[in-house]
Design a protein around this motif. Structure first.
Motif, PDB file in Angstrom:
ATOM      1  N   ILE A 125       0.842  -1.201   0.000  1.00 43.51           N
ATOM      2  CA  ILE A 125       0.000   0.000   0.000  1.00 43.51           C
ATOM      3  C   ILE A 125       0.879   1.254   0.000  1.00 43.51           C
ATOM      4  N   GLY A 126       1.901   1.242   0.859  1.00 42.80           N
ATOM      5  CA  GLY A 126       2.792   2.399   0.917  1.00 42.80           C
ATOM      6  C   GLY A 126       3.563   2.624  -0.362  1.00 42.80           C
ATOM      7  N   ILE A 127       4.021   1.549  -0.988  1.00 47.39           N
ATOM      8  CA  ILE A 127       4.784   1.697  -2.240  1.00 47.39           C
ATOM      9  C   ILE A 127       3.907   2.275  -3.346  1.00 47.39           C
ATOM     10  N   HIS A 128       2.684   1.742  -3.472  1.00 53.71           N
ATOM     11  CA  HIS A 128       1.782   2.266  -4.509  1.00 53.71           C
ATOM     12  C   HIS A 128       1.407   3.718  -4.236  1.00 53.71           C
ATOM     13  N   LEU A 129       1.255   4.054  -2.952  1.00 50.01           N
ATOM     14  CA  LEU A 129       0.907   5.436  -2.633  1.00 50.01           C
ATOM     15  C   LEU A 129       2.059   6.387  -2.960  1.00 50.01           C
ATOM     16  N   SER A 130       3.278   5.933  -2.767  1.00 48.80           N
ATOM     17  CA  SER A 130       4.424   6.770  -3.124  1.00 48.80           C
ATOM     18  C   SER A 130       4.500   6.995  -4.627  1.00 48.80           C
ATOM     19  N   PHE A 131       4.184   5.970  -5.403  1.00 46.33           N
ATOM     20  CA  PHE A 131       4.215   6.128  -6.854  1.00 46.33           C
ATOM     21  C   PHE A 131       3.117   7.054  -7.350  1.00 46.33           C
ATOM     22  N   THR A 180      -4.796   2.347  -7.965  1.00 46.52           N
ATOM     23  CA  THR A 180      -5.599   1.126  -7.937  1.00 46.52           C
ATOM     24  C   THR A 180      -4.881   0.018  -7.179  1.00 46.52           C
ATOM     25  N   GLY A 181      -3.546  -0.062  -7.310  1.00 45.22           N
ATOM     26  CA  GLY A 181      -2.788  -1.088  -6.588  1.00 45.22           C
ATOM     27  C   GLY A 181      -2.871  -0.907  -5.087  1.00 45.22           C
ATOM     28  N   ALA A 182      -2.898   0.346  -4.618  1.00 39.45           N
ATOM     29  CA  ALA A 182      -3.046   0.582  -3.179  1.00 39.45           C
ATOM     30  C   ALA A 182      -4.396   0.079  -2.678  1.00 39.45           C
ATOM     31  N   VAL A 183      -5.448   0.336  -3.453  1.00 42.08           N
ATOM     32  CA  VAL A 183      -6.783  -0.122  -3.056  1.00 42.08           C
ATOM     33  C   VAL A 183      -6.877  -1.640  -3.088  1.00 42.08           C
ATOM     34  N   PHE A 184      -6.302  -2.277  -4.107  1.00 41.70           N
ATOM     35  CA  PHE A 184      -6.349  -3.732  -4.205  1.00 41.70           C
ATOM     36  C   PHE A 184      -5.554  -4.404  -3.078  1.00 41.70           C
ATOM     37  N   SER A 185      -4.431  -3.818  -2.683  1.00 42.09           N
ATOM     38  CA  SER A 185      -3.646  -4.389  -1.578  1.00 42.09           C
ATOM     39  C   SER A 185      -4.443  -4.357  -0.277  1.00 42.09           C
ATOM     40  N   ALA A 232      -7.150  -7.003  -0.359  1.00 43.49           N
ATOM     41  CA  ALA A 232      -6.623  -8.337  -0.057  1.00 43.49           C
ATOM     42  C   ALA A 232      -6.499  -8.546   1.452  1.00 43.49           C
ATOM     43  N   ILE A 233      -6.142  -7.504   2.194  1.00 34.70           N
ATOM     44  CA  ILE A 233      -6.074  -7.634   3.653  1.00 34.70           C
ATOM     45  C   ILE A 233      -7.454  -7.908   4.241  1.00 34.70           C
ATOM     46  N   LEU A 234      -8.454  -7.178   3.759  1.00 32.93           N
ATOM     47  CA  LEU A 234      -9.808  -7.365   4.285  1.00 32.93           C
ATOM     48  C   LEU A 234     -10.347  -8.763   3.970  1.00 32.93           C
ATOM     49  N   LEU A 235     -10.114  -9.229   2.744  1.00 30.96           N
ATOM     50  CA  LEU A 235     -10.653 -10.534   2.355  1.00 30.96           C
ATOM     51  C   LEU A 235      -9.982 -11.680   3.098  1.00 30.96           C
ATOM     52  N   SER A 236      -8.715 -11.517   3.446  1.00 30.56           N
ATOM     53  CA  SER A 236      -7.989 -12.587   4.134  1.00 30.56           C
ATOM     54  C   SER A 236      -7.953 -12.414   5.652  1.00 30.56           C
ATOM     55  N   SER A 237      -8.582 -11.368   6.162  1.00 33.36           N
ATOM     56  CA  SER A 237      -8.515 -11.111   7.608  1.00 33.36           C
ATOM     57  C   SER A 237      -9.204 -12.197   8.418  1.00 33.36           C
ATOM     58  N   ARG A 238     -10.186 -12.870   7.831  1.00 35.58           N
ATOM     59  CA  ARG A 238     -10.880 -13.926   8.565  1.00 35.58           C
ATOM     60  C   ARG A 238      -9.956 -15.083   8.912  1.00 35.58           C
ATOM     61  N   TRP A 239      -8.969 -15.340   8.090  1.00 40.56           N
ATOM     62  CA  TRP A 239      -8.038 -16.447   8.338  1.00 40.56           C
ATOM     63  C   TRP A 239      -6.704 -15.951   8.908  1.00 40.56           C
ATOM     64  N   SER A 276     -13.478  -4.637  10.141  1.00 41.84           N
ATOM     65  CA  SER A 276     -13.244  -5.113   8.768  1.00 41.84           C
ATOM     66  C   SER A 276     -14.557  -5.189   7.996  1.00 41.84           C
ATOM     67  N   ARG A 277     -15.594  -5.704   8.642  1.00 42.89           N
ATOM     68  CA  ARG A 277     -16.892  -5.782   7.952  1.00 42.89           C
ATOM     69  C   ARG A 277     -17.434  -4.398   7.623  1.00 42.89           C
ATOM     70  N   ARG A 278     -17.340  -3.486   8.581  1.00 44.18           N
ATOM     71  CA  ARG A 278     -17.885  -2.142   8.345  1.00 44.18           C
ATOM     72  C   ARG A 278     -17.100  -1.383   7.282  1.00 44.18           C
ATOM     73  N   VAL A 279     -15.771  -1.519   7.306  1.00 47.69           N
ATOM     74  CA  VAL A 279     -14.960  -0.858   6.281  1.00 47.69           C
ATOM     75  C   VAL A 279     -15.239  -1.470   4.914  1.00 47.69           C
ATOM     76  N   GLY A 280     -15.374  -2.799   4.856  1.00 48.01           N
ATOM     77  CA  GLY A 280     -15.705  -3.440   3.584  1.00 48.01           C
ATOM     78  C   GLY A 280     -17.047  -2.984   3.053  1.00 48.01           C
ATOM     79  N   ILE A 281     -18.039  -2.893   3.932  1.00 45.91           N
ATOM     80  CA  ILE A 281     -19.355  -2.406   3.500  1.00 45.91           C
ATOM     81  C   ILE A 281     -19.263  -0.957   3.036  1.00 45.91           C
ATOM     82  N   GLY A 282     -18.451  -0.148   3.739  1.00 43.05           N
ATOM     83  CA  GLY A 282     -18.286   1.244   3.330  1.00 43.05           C
ATOM     84  C   GLY A 282     -17.659   1.375   1.955  1.00 43.05           C
ATOM     85  N   LEU A 283     -16.671   0.533   1.661  1.00 40.39           N
ATOM     86  CA  LEU A 283     -16.051   0.574   0.328  1.00 40.39           C
ATOM     87  C   LEU A 283     -17.029   0.138  -0.762  1.00 40.39           C
TER      88      LEU A 283
END
Length: 311
Positions: free
Chosen positions: A125-131, A149-154, A157-164, A177-184
């Motif tokens: 996320i930080g690398i994409h934001l710097s670019f 877009t890469g920052a958002v996708f990274s 991926a954290i939100l989708l895998s947070s359950r495991w 995580s659920r509330r942020v995902g719903i907000g997005l």
């Protein structure tokens, strides 16, 4: 706007903490939470100054990247802010790995791979934001958009895998995580039809991202379930009141005899008395008088009659 206000409220924890706390943060080991607060403060402060000094007052009708397209102070400041923010997010991910390795494999963070996977995604996320700041939108629009877009996708991926990956952490992280995902999802659903522009979508998205990162850093080391408060034991005291049963004497004797056993003296049977003749008359007895009763009544009537002197 709600996510931005919550992030600003979190930043107030360090701003209002006092000089002694900030001095310990500089001299002692810096935590991931402190790095995250500092990074968010740099991002908010740099963007606000760029907004105030921009030569285009209608920039908000397009997107935030419009602020970095001018070869003036506001453009340089905006791009430098994004580069510094990206570097801060990378430092945040590095410090996050150190703290997560302490808890990996324990009850508060059962998955050992999370100490590697989550920090790597945060660093991306930080690398994409710097670019995004290195490549302004007017220089190369394709690479600029791919970086954002890469920052958002990274983060997705954290939100989708947070359950495991984040199994065992405090349940507040799962709720966030659920509330942020719903907000997005809601932000995308209103942005695609054109109800909000790209600037509003970027504001909502990055506010939710920083809110979740700060909340996650503050929740490290907390158990998944807080210990329930034990209810105070009910103290039972002996009652000083006695129950008194008022009963007839004969009935009380029977109860006492039954409780004492067969060795006690038997209760005397109750004596039944016959009602008197007057009582039978008062109760309306309809028996016919006998001949003996008639003779006695005739004898009483004759004696009660006055005697006449025949002299």
């Amino acid at each position: 706007m709600k996510g931005l206000s919550i992030t600003v409220a979190l930043l107030a924890d360090i701003t209002l903490a006092g000089p002694s706390v900030r001095l310990r943060a500089l001299t002692g080991p810096v935590t991931a939470t402190q790095v995250g607060f500092l990074t968010a403060a740099v991002l908010i402060g740099g963007i606000l100054i760029s907004i105030v000094t921009t030569p285009d007052p209608l920039w908000w009708q397009l997107h935030f990247s419009r602020l970095g397209t001018f070869s003036v102070l506001s453009g340089y400041l905006f791009n430098s802010t994004l580069i510094a923010t990206g570097a801060g997010v990378v430092a945040f991910g590095w410090r996050l790995r150190i703290e997560m390795k302490r808890h990996a494999g324990t009850a508060v963070l059962t998955n050992r791979r999370s100490a590697t996977a989550v920090p790597i995604l945060v660093v991306l996320i930080g690398i994409h934001l710097s670019f995004v700041g290195i490549i302004p939108q007017n220089t190369n629009e394709f690479l600029h958009d791919r970086a954002s877009t890469g920052a958002v996708f990274s983060f997705t991926a954290i939100l989708l895998s947070s359950r495991w990956l984040l199994r065992g952490m405090h349940r507040g992280v799962a709720r966030a995580s659920r509330r942020v995902g719903i907000g997005l999802v809601v932000a995308v659903s209103v942005y695609v039809p054109g109800f909000i522009n790209l600037a509003a979508f970027e504001l909502i998205g990055f506010s939710l991202i920083f809110f979740w990162l700060l909340f996650f850093a503050r929740s490290l080391g907390r158990h998944a379930d807080e210990p329930r408060r034990s209810r105070p034991a009910v103290q039972r005291t002996a009652s000083t009141h006695h129950t008194v049963v008022v009963a007839p004497r004969a009935h009380a004797r029977r109860i006492h005899a039954a409780a004492s056993g067969p060795s006690m003296t038997a209760v005397r049977p109750r004596t039944v008395t016959r009602p008197r003749a007057g009582a039978r008359a008062r109760h309306g007895t309809n028996r016919a008088p006998t001949s003996r009763q008639l003779d006695s009544e005739h004898h009483r009537a004759r004696n009660a009659a006055p005697r006449v002197d025949r002299r």
